[in-house]
Design a protein around this motif. Structure first.
Motif, PDB file in Angstrom:
ATOM      1  N   UNK A 305       0.836  -1.209   0.000  1.00 25.62           N
ATOM      2  CA  UNK A 305       0.000   0.000   0.000  1.00 25.62           C
ATOM      3  C   UNK A 305       0.865   1.251   0.000  1.00 25.62           C
ATOM      4  N   UNK A 306       1.962   1.212   0.743  1.00 19.19           N
ATOM      5  CA  UNK A 306       2.878   2.349   0.795  1.00 19.19           C
ATOM      6  C   UNK A 306       3.569   2.548  -0.548  1.00 19.19           C
ATOM      7  N   UNK A 307       4.043   1.440  -1.117  1.00 20.92           N
ATOM      8  CA  UNK A 307       4.713   1.497  -2.426  1.00 20.92           C
ATOM      9  C   UNK A 307       3.761   2.044  -3.473  1.00 20.92           C
ATOM     10  N   UNK A 308       2.535   1.569  -3.445  1.00 15.47           N
ATOM     11  CA  UNK A 308       1.525   1.992  -4.414  1.00 15.47           C
ATOM     12  C   UNK A 308       1.367   3.514  -4.398  1.00 15.47           C
ATOM     13  N   UNK A 309       1.251   4.067  -3.188  1.00 16.28           N
ATOM     14  CA  UNK A 309       1.033   5.506  -3.091  1.00 16.28           C
ATOM     15  C   UNK A 309       2.285   6.273  -3.465  1.00 16.28           C
ATOM     16  N   UNK A 310       3.445   5.801  -3.003  1.00 16.45           N
ATOM     17  CA  UNK A 310       4.677   6.531  -3.272  1.00 16.45           C
ATOM     18  C   UNK A 310       5.134   6.391  -4.712  1.00 16.45           C
ATOM     19  N   UNK A 311       4.816   5.244  -5.337  1.00 14.72           N
ATOM     20  CA  UNK A 311       5.276   5.006  -6.702  1.00 14.72           C
ATOM     21  C   UNK A 311       4.465   5.787  -7.725  1.00 14.72           C
ATOM     22  N   UNK A 312       3.139   5.671  -7.651  1.00 10.63           N
ATOM     23  CA  UNK A 312       2.290   6.321  -8.655  1.00 10.63           C
ATOM     24  C   UNK A 312       1.156   7.141  -8.043  1.00 10.63           C
TER      25      UNK A 312
END
Length: 338
Positions: A305-312
């Protein structure tokens, strides 16, 4: 990748010819299996939200998750801009693209790409452009009411029935677009750059559909950014302005009484978020598994969830693609082509 697939097909055909004893049905089945063979690797092209030095670290969790679950290598590459993702797919340099709505439309239209997922931001796959005014007596057919913008917990003012009093605002368009006809000759209208869907494109198309010559009938007040579109109306520099719903929350520190000074009176058609599209060359069963895995990624772990928000900059993906919204966006883009 394509060369390997062709070579495999040729080799299989040669073996069948030498065997000389396979039935027609078996030949057909083997040919079908060869055509549906998965590639050894696929490439995802995207425009990340993170800076370059953090890119490898940001991409790795997503590509590792997909590689492990698909059983093939999944690589991520950075596109310079959204248009570049489309060209990467067209040139077979990428088979999966994570891109904006306009690029999704172009990939579908030009290269027969398949739309498999839509971006979700705070529970929504699309958003409206909100029409705002400092002159509610002119644009509102009823008294403005207060509704809560849940994303920030702020109460804002709306009229013409586009929101329910005392309830959570929904931002669902189109709503009250007939009131666009009240934007009469000489009206000062704050508009953002011509590339902005919410600040220019959708409002301009809606005004034109209401019979307004946006070049001759109104006085365009150029502004940069959604917050400045709101401020232009709040400060009286423009009578009407447009921004994404609900950009009024971005100026509450500068203008604490924004709900009194700027009233929302209409919503345009919904503007689609971007999403994920795949090349037509990918086997259907691979596309099906890829879709499911990416749809479930944000819920697979806290890290995801963190990667999702930070990535795109997303909270999720959804397989409910609502392609009609993407098609409408294509119509809007065509209005400004050239």
């Amino acid at each position: 990748m394509r060369t390997r697939l062709i070579a495999t097909s040729v080799a299989a055909t040669a073996l069948l010819a030498l065997a000389g004893c396979s039935s027609t049905d078996a030949d057909t089945s083997n040919a079908s299996d060869t055509e549906a063979a998965w590639p050894e690797s696929i490439t995802i092209s995207l425009v990340p939200s993170v800076e370059g030095e953090d890119l490898a670290e940001a991409l790795d969790p997503l590509t590792t998750y997909l590689s492990e679950n698909l059983g093939i290598e999944v690589e991520g590459v950075v596109a310079t801009d959204y248009a570049a993702t489309v060209e990467a797919l067209g040139a077979d340099q990428a088979q999966v693209i994570i891109t904006d709505a306009g690029s999704l439309y172009n990939a579908i239209d030009r290269y027969d790409a398949e739309l498999i997922l839509r971006d979700v931001r705070f529970g929504a796959t699309s958003y409206a452009s909100v029409a705002m005014t400092n002159n509610p007596d002119k644009y509102c057919d009823d008294e403005p009411v207060m509704s809560t913008y849940d994303a920030s917990g702020i109460e804002l003012s709306y009229c013409n029935g586009i929101e329910e009093e005392g309830a959570s605002a929904t931002g669902s368009g189109p709503a009250a677009i007939e009131t666009f006809s009240k934007i009469d000759a000489g009206t000062e209208v704050a508009l953002q750059a011509a590339t902005s869907p919410a600040g220019y494109q959708y409002p301009v198309v809606t005004m034109r559909e209401a019979g307004i010559d946006t070049d001759a009938d109104i006085e365009q007040i150029p502004v940069e950014g959604n917050n400045n579109a709101v401020l232009a109306v709040a400060n009286g520099d423009a009578e009407v302005g447009f921004a994404y719903w609900d950009a009024r929350t971005t100026v509450t520190e500068e203008v604490p009484d924004i709900a009194e000074k700027v009233v929302a009176f209409a919503y345009t058609d919904m503007i689609p978020n971007g999403g994920v599209a795949v090349a037509p060359s990918l086997p259907a069963d691979l596309v099906e598994q890829l879709t499911t895995l990416m749809d479930e990624y944000a819920d697979s772990s806290e890290e995801a969830a963190t990667v999702m928000f930070e990535l795109v900059g997303l909270s999720d993906w959804t397989a409910e693609t609502a392609q009609d919204e993407i098609d409408r966006y294509g119509e809007v883009l065509a209005t400004f082509a050239g």
